[in-house]
Design a protein around this motif. Structure first.
Motif, PDB file in Angstrom:
ATOM      1  N   ILE A 503       6.319   2.719  -2.523  1.00  0.00           N
ATOM      2  CA  ILE A 503       5.468   3.476  -3.454  1.00  0.00           C
ATOM      3  C   ILE A 503       4.373   4.210  -2.691  1.00  0.00           C
ATOM      4  CG2 ILE A 503       3.779   3.217  -5.310  1.00  0.00           C
ATOM      5  CD1 ILE A 503       5.550   0.907  -6.364  1.00  0.00           C
ATOM      6  N   LYS A 504       3.766   3.538  -1.726  1.00  0.00           N
ATOM      7  CA  LYS A 504       2.714   4.190  -0.944  1.00  0.00           C
ATOM      8  C   LYS A 504       3.284   5.327  -0.104  1.00  0.00           C
ATOM      9  CE  LYS A 504      -0.150   0.020  -0.844  1.00  0.00           C
ATOM     10  NZ  LYS A 504      -0.713  -1.083  -0.030  1.00  0.00           N
ATOM     11  N   ALA A 505       4.478   5.119   0.463  1.00  0.00           N
ATOM     12  CA  ALA A 505       5.114   6.188   1.249  1.00  0.00           C
ATOM     13  C   ALA A 505       5.490   7.365   0.352  1.00  0.00           C
ATOM     14  CB  ALA A 505       6.350   5.633   1.958  1.00  0.00           C
ATOM     15  N   LEU A 506       5.981   7.067  -0.867  1.00  0.00           N
ATOM     16  CA  LEU A 506       6.344   8.133  -1.808  1.00  0.00           C
ATOM     17  C   LEU A 506       5.125   8.964  -2.176  1.00  0.00           C
ATOM     18  CD1 LEU A 506       8.530   9.379  -3.647  1.00  0.00           C
ATOM     19  CD2 LEU A 506       7.913   7.671  -5.376  1.00  0.00           C
ATOM     20  N   ARG A 507       4.002   8.307  -2.415  1.00  0.00           N
ATOM     21  CA  ARG A 507       2.780   9.054  -2.729  1.00  0.00           C
ATOM     22  C   ARG A 507       2.362   9.943  -1.570  1.00  0.00           C
ATOM     23  NH1 ARG A 507      -0.415   3.992  -5.684  1.00  0.00           N
ATOM     24  NH2 ARG A 507       0.249   4.496  -7.818  1.00  0.00           N
ATOM     25  N   THR A 508       2.447   9.419  -0.373  1.00  0.00           N
ATOM     26  CA  THR A 508       2.048  10.204   0.800  1.00  0.00           C
ATOM     27  C   THR A 508       2.918  11.444   0.955  1.00  0.00           C
ATOM     28  OG1 THR A 508       1.279   8.208   1.933  1.00  0.00           O
ATOM     29  CG2 THR A 508       1.752  10.131   3.308  1.00  0.00           C
ATOM     30  N   GLU A 509       4.233  11.269   0.816  1.00  0.00           N
ATOM     31  CA  GLU A 509       5.148  12.398   1.007  1.00  0.00           C
ATOM     32  C   GLU A 509       4.978  13.446  -0.086  1.00  0.00           C
ATOM     33  OE1 GLU A 509       7.090  12.953   3.581  1.00  0.00           O
ATOM     34  OE2 GLU A 509       6.370  11.103   4.528  1.00  0.00           O
ATOM     35  N   LEU A 510       4.853  13.034  -1.322  1.00  0.00           N
ATOM     36  CA  LEU A 510       4.739  13.988  -2.419  1.00  0.00           C
ATOM     37  C   LEU A 510       3.410  14.740  -2.379  1.00  0.00           C
ATOM     38  CD1 LEU A 510       6.313  11.936  -5.363  1.00  0.00           C
ATOM     39  CD2 LEU A 510       7.268  13.977  -4.265  1.00  0.00           C
ATOM     40  N   ARG A 511       2.351  14.080  -1.915  1.00  0.00           N
ATOM     41  CA  ARG A 511       1.055  14.751  -1.854  1.00  0.00           C
ATOM     42  C   ARG A 511       1.004  15.791  -0.747  1.00  0.00           C
ATOM     43  NH1 ARG A 511      -2.257   9.292  -3.310  1.00  0.00           N
ATOM     44  NH2 ARG A 511      -2.244   9.588  -5.569  1.00  0.00           N
TER      45      ARG A 511
END
Length: 732
Positions: A503-511
């Motif tokens: 979830i944290k990696a997904l947030r980083t990539e999408l941002r």
């Protein structure tokens, strides 16, 4: 001269009539009826407000999560109006043990889908198609349930109706061995919610308190007086909680449940301490008003310090990021203040309005002190501790250290299933889903794109999400408040440590694509909740320890004594939580604990656990004014042992009443606090603390230069303390 457990305590000398009129006694005499009337009025005004407390409880994500987080923003978009919440999904899952489903089973599942929802309960939407797992061992379909407002029973009624309809439809399908379970978010919430539990908690607490008071006083009527005072305090405290909720504080179902048992337990504890001293003073004063006045004068400092300690610990919760914890602080603290006020006002008023007959058949009088003291057991314990203080201190320390090893079995969990009783249907169904369907299918993430996003931005977000390690699928979903969204499924347990990293990696990539993209959904809510709970723990724990230590220092006028007491309380907390972890695992079969449960248990065990040490140490300090520290310890332990033990049993019993609730987190808090209070009462206060004070001697009062006398002051002095447990100063 050696003091033994069989020695008869010296007779309590009555005071001469000339000393039997004090200013406080006069106040009690004049104010008893107005005070009683005032509390009745308060209870009458507060009861309608208390009955409406459930209407202002908030149990949605916004009531728990800090503001400004992705998951909070997504929850707000999904449910912009708390009075008009979004739909909840129920998942109906079919399986046949370890075997595969055949074509007839799948046809039966489709028939159940039609029959169970065709004339389904109110709020149930159109069901999805039946989907069979890749391994062929399970099938499912989903239905959305739409409540009208936050407090209605539509979801609970719909889940109950679905379960009943499905059972009937399955019976008509004649497929023996085909199991069906209603799971999903809607079923989990229903199985986690016992409905209106406040009335059950009130009744359970009243029964526990009544039984323990009857056993303590062995009087057919005396037990009613503390119970009446406690009920008045609970109603006023719940009415005050309603006012605080209307003022903007978050009141959750956890807060409401804890408030009831906390106020019941604390009020009864304070009543027991005051009643114990009142019985002693009735053997010295003919006038009941003077007896209660002297009892108030002697016990009020310890009661105020006790309530102050708990209140200070609870108010430390106001710095929490989690809204539920932040709201619990002032709500529970106000309850403790109300409990203290009730026991210092309405309880004395009730006692003197009724008179000595309340204590029948053991009512003490000057010259006849039957019922004023019965300390044979505690004289024996005091004699044991006095002879073997090293053994008592070391033995309890080793026992608590050994119990603390149980902490190795304690694990934190973000899985909502661990908050539901393990034998619930929703848990069984969810386990089937996890075994036969992709892990993330039952709890997808919701990705919300900016308002300006177009179809190209959506496809870019889908591509970015699919490229993140741990994402199984990503696809466009229904918009929220005019913003485009994606549904993202994870390839692992959506509530495990791997999912948190994903979830944290997904947030980083999408941002990196757009800083306004939000990642929410139930797994993200739990991830943010765990992180916020960890940060709150780091801030609150040292603050509580500092606040309680300062209060103890002010009360005992010492530096050494508070540090010694806090060391025992921290060790007691570790041992109690270790024992609780073993009970959770091996008795109740609970899973991992919620991230914030540690804070609840820590605050209550530290604040409440130190109470009994306060009651003991304050009595020791009082007796120290008339003798040596050694004599004061043994007299204080003997005089307070019975009443503090009774108080501990009451508080442990009331908190243990929380174990009857279906919310596992609340049940765990009740069980752990109950165990901790018993450990503090029966081991720490009874053996470890008095043994340590005996070993430290006068050093425990440092830096105070507290000089005692070698013998107690005369009993007929109106300015000194005389108790029923005079112990010779040459005790060995």
């Amino acid at each position: 001269m050696r003091y033994t457990s069989t020695e008869t305590p010296p007779r309590i000398e009555p005071l001469p009539p000339t000393s039997a009129r004090t200013r406080l006694g006069t106040v009690v005499r004049r104010a008893k009826w107005p005070v009683l009337l005032l509390w009745i009025i308060l209870a009458v005004v507060a009861t309608p407000l208390a009955d409406k407390l459930g209407d202002v409880e908030r149990n949605d994500a916004a009531a728990y999560l800090p503001r400004g987080l992705d998951s909070s923003k997504v929850a707000q978009l999904a449910e912009p109006d708390p009075d008009r919440p979004g739909a909840e999904t129920a998942v109906i899952v079919f399986s046949r043990g370890s075997g595969s489903l055949d074509d007839a089973d799948v046809r039966a599942a489709r028939g159940v889908r039609t029959d169970a929802t065709a004339s389904g309960p109110a709020g149930v939407g159109r069901p999805s198609d039946v989907q069979v797992s890749e391994d062929g061992k399970a099938a499912l379909f989903t239905v959305d349930i739409q409540p009208v407002h936050e407090d209605d029973d539509i979801v609970a009624d719909a889940v109950a109706g679905l379960r009943e309809n499905i059972e009937s439809a399955l019976a008509e399908a004649h497929r023996p061995g085909l199991d069906v379970h209603v799971a999903g978010e809607a079923a989990i919430d229903v199985d986690n919610d016992g409905g209106d539990v406040d009335a059950a908690l009130m009744l359970t607490s009243m029964v526990i308190v009544a039984i323990l008071l009857l056993l303590t006083y062995r009087s057919p009527v005396l037990w009613l007086i503390p119970l009446i005072g406690s009920v008045l305090a609970v109603q006023v405290a719940r009415g005050a909680a309603y006012g605080l909720a209307k003022a903007g504080l978050s009141v959750t179902d956890i807060s409401s449940a804890i408030l009831i048992v906390l106020v019941f337990g604390a009020a009864t504890d304070y009543a027991l301490l005051l009643l114990n001293r009142y019985r002693e003073e009735l053997a010295r004063y003919e006038d009941k008003h003077e007896a209660i006045a002297e009892a108030l004068r002697r016990t009020t400092p310890a009661l105020v310090a006790s309530a102050g300690t708990v209140t200070a610990g609870l108010l430390c919760l106001m710095i929490a990021d989690l809204a539920g914890l932040r709201g619990l602080g002032p709500i529970a603290a106000s309850g403790v203040v109300v409990a203290l006020a009730a026991m210092l006002t309405v309880l004395p008023a009730l006692l003197v309005c009724c008179g000595r007959w309340l204590l029948w058949p053991r009512a003490p009088r000057p010259g006849r002190e039957q019922g004023a003291s019965d300390h044979r057991v505690w004289r024996g314990i005091a004699a044991f501790v006095g002879r073997l203080p090293h053994f008592a201190a070391i033995a309890v320390t080793l026992l608590l250290a050994g119990a603390a090893t149980g902490l190795t079995s304690l694990s934190s969990s973000a899985d909502p299933l661990d908050k539901v009783p393990p034998n619930s249907e929703s848990v069984t169904g969810q386990r089937v889903l996890q075994d036969h369907f992709p892990s993330g299918v039952s709890a997808p993430l919701t990705v919300v794109l900016p308002t300006s996003a177009d179809s190209t931005d959506v496809q870019r977000a889908v591509t970015t999400a699919k490229a993140v390690d741990g994402v199984a699928a990503a696809a466009p979903d229904d918009p929220l408040q005019g913003r485009r969204t994606l549904s993202v499924e994870l390839s692992m347990d959506p509530y495990g440590d791997e999912a948190r990293s994903t979830i944290k990696a997904l947030r980083t990539e999408l941002r990196q694509q757009n800083g306004d993209i939000l990642v929410g959904g139930t797994p993200a809510v739990q991830t943010d909740y765990q992180d916020a709970a960890l940060e709150d723990t780091k801030r609150i724990v040292p603050l509580v320890l500092d606040a309680v230590t300062i209060i103890l220092g002010l009360l005992l006028r010492s530096i050494v004594a508070p540090l010694m007491l806090m060391a025992t309380v921290v060790l007691s907390f570790a041992g109690s939580l270790g024992l609780s972890a073993l009970v959770f695992d091996h008795v109740f079969d609970f899973g991992g604990v919620a991230g914030d449960m540690f804070i609840y248990i820590f605050v209550f065990l530290v604040a409440l656990g130190v109470d009994y040490n306060i009651f003991l140490m304050e009595r020791i300090r009082e007796e120290r004014a008339h003798g040596t520290t050694r004599t004061a310890v043994l007299k204080g332990l003997t005089a307070t042992g019975g009443v503090i033990t009774a108080a501990g049993l009451v508080l442990a019993g009331t908190f243990s009443a929380l174990a009857q609730l279906p919310d596992v987190t609340v049940a765990e808090v009740g069980i752990a606090v109950g165990i901790g209070v018993l450990v503090d009462t029966l081991l720490v206060r009874s053996f470890q603390v008095p043994a340590l004070v005996l070993l430290l001697g006068d050093r425990v009062w440092w830096p105070s230069r507290h000089k005692g006398t070698s013998a107690a002051a005369p009993a007929n002095s109106g300015q000194t303390s005389t108790t029923s447990t005079e112990i010779p100063s040459d005790f060995t």
